[in-house]
Write a protein that holds these residues in place. Structure first.
Motif, mmCIF file in Angstrom:
data_model
loop_
_atom_site.group_PDB
_atom_site.id
_atom_site.type_symbol
_atom_site.label_atom_id
_atom_site.label_comp_id
_atom_site.label_asym_id
_atom_site.label_seq_id
_atom_site.Cartn_x
_atom_site.Cartn_y
_atom_site.Cartn_z
ATOM 1 N N THR A 82 60.569 27.731 41.269
ATOM 2 C CA THR A 82 60.206 26.988 42.602
ATOM 3 C C THR A 82 61.600 27.098 43.360
ATOM 4 O O THR A 82 62.616 26.923 43.039
ATOM 5 C CB THR A 82 59.928 25.465 42.050
ATOM 6 N N LYS A 83 60.969 27.461 44.661
ATOM 7 C CA LYS A 83 62.100 27.613 45.671
ATOM 8 C C LYS A 83 61.296 27.245 46.859
ATOM 9 O O LYS A 83 60.123 27.110 47.245
ATOM 10 C CB LYS A 83 62.295 29.213 46.174
ATOM 11 N N PRO A 84 62.170 26.773 48.021
ATOM 12 C CA PRO A 84 61.628 26.214 49.428
ATOM 13 C C PRO A 84 61.345 27.461 50.030
ATOM 14 O O PRO A 84 61.971 28.366 50.101
ATOM 15 C CB PRO A 84 62.694 25.513 49.905
ATOM 16 N N ILE A 85 60.008 27.173 50.862
ATOM 17 C CA ILE A 85 59.882 28.163 51.890
ATOM 18 C C ILE A 85 59.451 27.551 52.930
ATOM 19 O O ILE A 85 59.099 26.252 53.044
ATOM 20 C CB ILE A 85 58.634 29.273 51.385
ATOM 21 N N THR A 86 59.254 28.164 54.337
ATOM 22 C CA THR A 86 58.727 27.693 55.580
ATOM 23 C C THR A 86 57.559 28.602 55.854
ATOM 24 O O THR A 86 57.862 30.094 56.121
ATOM 25 C CB THR A 86 59.860 27.694 56.496
ATOM 26 N N ILE A 87 56.463 27.932 56.263
ATOM 27 C CA ILE A 87 55.411 28.686 56.804
ATOM 28 C C ILE A 87 55.348 28.569 58.369
ATOM 29 O O ILE A 87 55.148 27.253 58.736
ATOM 30 C CB ILE A 87 54.152 28.244 56.017
ATOM 31 N N GLN A 88 55.261 29.531 59.221
ATOM 32 C CA GLN A 88 54.850 29.183 60.744
ATOM 33 C C GLN A 88 53.712 29.147 60.791
ATOM 34 O O GLN A 88 52.786 29.845 60.523
ATOM 35 C CB GLN A 88 55.316 30.329 61.274
ATOM 36 N N VAL A 89 53.091 28.033 61.255
ATOM 37 C CA VAL A 89 51.749 27.614 61.374
ATOM 38 C C VAL A 89 51.181 27.416 62.783
ATOM 39 O O VAL A 89 51.865 26.924 63.553
ATOM 40 C CB VAL A 89 51.350 25.872 60.829
ATOM 41 N N THR A 90 49.887 27.982 62.888
ATOM 42 C CA THR A 90 48.881 27.717 64.229
ATOM 43 C C THR A 90 47.977 27.061 63.998
ATOM 44 O O THR A 90 47.250 27.220 63.119
ATOM 45 C CB THR A 90 48.881 28.995 64.822
ATOM 46 N N ASN A 91 47.582 25.767 64.659
ATOM 47 C CA ASN A 91 46.602 25.190 64.673
ATOM 48 C C ASN A 91 45.367 25.752 65.316
ATOM 49 O O ASN A 91 45.337 26.130 66.381
ATOM 50 C CB ASN A 91 46.731 23.938 65.265
ATOM 51 N N ILE A 92 44.166 26.528 64.793
ATOM 52 C CA ILE A 92 43.180 27.125 65.203
ATOM 53 C C ILE A 92 42.373 26.151 66.013
ATOM 54 O O ILE A 92 41.763 26.378 67.107
ATOM 55 C CB ILE A 92 42.462 27.974 64.218
ATOM 56 N N GLY A 93 41.980 24.850 65.412
ATOM 57 C CA GLY A 93 41.234 23.940 66.013
ATOM 58 C C GLY A 93 40.483 23.241 64.858
ATOM 59 O O GLY A 93 40.336 23.528 63.683
ATOM 60 N N GLY A 94 39.473 22.274 65.422
ATOM 61 C CA GLY A 94 38.743 21.374 64.616
ATOM 62 C C GLY A 94 37.817 20.927 65.199
ATOM 63 O O GLY A 94 37.743 20.852 66.698
ATOM 64 N N GLY A 95 36.674 20.448 64.764
ATOM 65 C CA GLY A 95 35.689 19.725 65.263
ATOM 66 C C GLY A 95 34.344 19.722 64.192
ATOM 67 O O GLY A 95 34.244 20.100 63.363
ATOM 68 N N LYS A 96 33.284 19.198 65.023
ATOM 69 C CA LYS A 96 32.135 18.938 64.087
ATOM 70 C C LYS A 96 31.456 20.251 63.724
ATOM 71 O O LYS A 96 31.610 21.316 64.691
ATOM 72 C CB LYS A 96 31.065 18.141 64.918
ATOM 73 N N ASP A 97 31.001 20.435 62.675
ATOM 74 C CA ASP A 97 30.117 21.701 62.200
ATOM 75 C C ASP A 97 28.776 21.363 62.236
ATOM 76 O O ASP A 97 28.261 20.418 62.712
ATOM 77 C CB ASP A 97 30.770 22.164 60.874
#
Length: 189
Positions: A130-145
């Protein structure tokens, strides 16, 4: 007259909290992917993925710093589109899936940045380490389907040294760092 005001206030409060929710990662609908790439001898890229994984995340667009993620990966589901190579990668030289069949990621913090970007920090357990990592994240979007649900999607990347997780098979200096590409779509629970 007080009843309509109370009703409006209740609706506003419910609407404000409706964005804070837990989401199940949509692996059944093939809207989520855990992929990797690593240089092969420094001459080309080897791409692969893990076909079986599951998890969930909590996201509040009003308070994104409260977000969290938990993912379990069946490492035996590794697929690089070549059966003999997959057998080698699952073996003792690399992932040793007979001894370590599961990898996990559990977030420890979510740091919102600008323009839908964020840093997701957490603990990755792979190959029994087990090691710490960092993930670079982009919010693509959200909404009703179209089916009456609500979805939220993110894309992320990270990289780490294989040796940090006890994988020391030598394919040369250009083949020591693996890049992970993570695309997830969640369905609000």
């Amino acid at each position: 007259m007080k009843k309509p005001i109370a009703l409006v206030l209740a609706m506003l409060l419910l609407g404000a909290t409706a964005q804070a929710a837990e989401y199940q990662i949509d692996t059944k609908g093939a809207h989520a992917f855990v992929q990797f790439r690593i240089k092969h001898l420094g001459y080309s890229w080897l791409y692969g993925r893990f076909d079986d994984f599951n998890g969930s995340f909590f996201y509040d667009d009003k308070k994104p710093e409260a977000s969290s993620v938990n993912v379990n990966i069946d490492v035996t589901s590794l697929n690089s589109n070549h059966a003999e190579r997959d057998k080698h990668l699952r073996g003792a030289d690399f992932l040793n899936t007979a001894k370590f069949p599961t990898a996990t990621f559990k977030s420890t913090s979510f740091e919102p940045l600008e323009n839908g970007k964020a840093r997701l920090n957490g603990e990755l357990t792979l190959h029994g380490i087990t090691k710490p990592i960092t993930i670079q994240v982009t919010n693509i979007g959200g909404g009703k389907d179209p089916w009456g649900g609500y979805r939220q999607g993110f894309s992320g990347t990270t990289e780490f040294e294989l040796k940090d997780f006890g994988i020391d098979y030598n394919l040369g200096p250009a083949s020591q760092t693996v890049e992970m590409i993570l695309d997830i779509e969640g369905i609000r629970i």
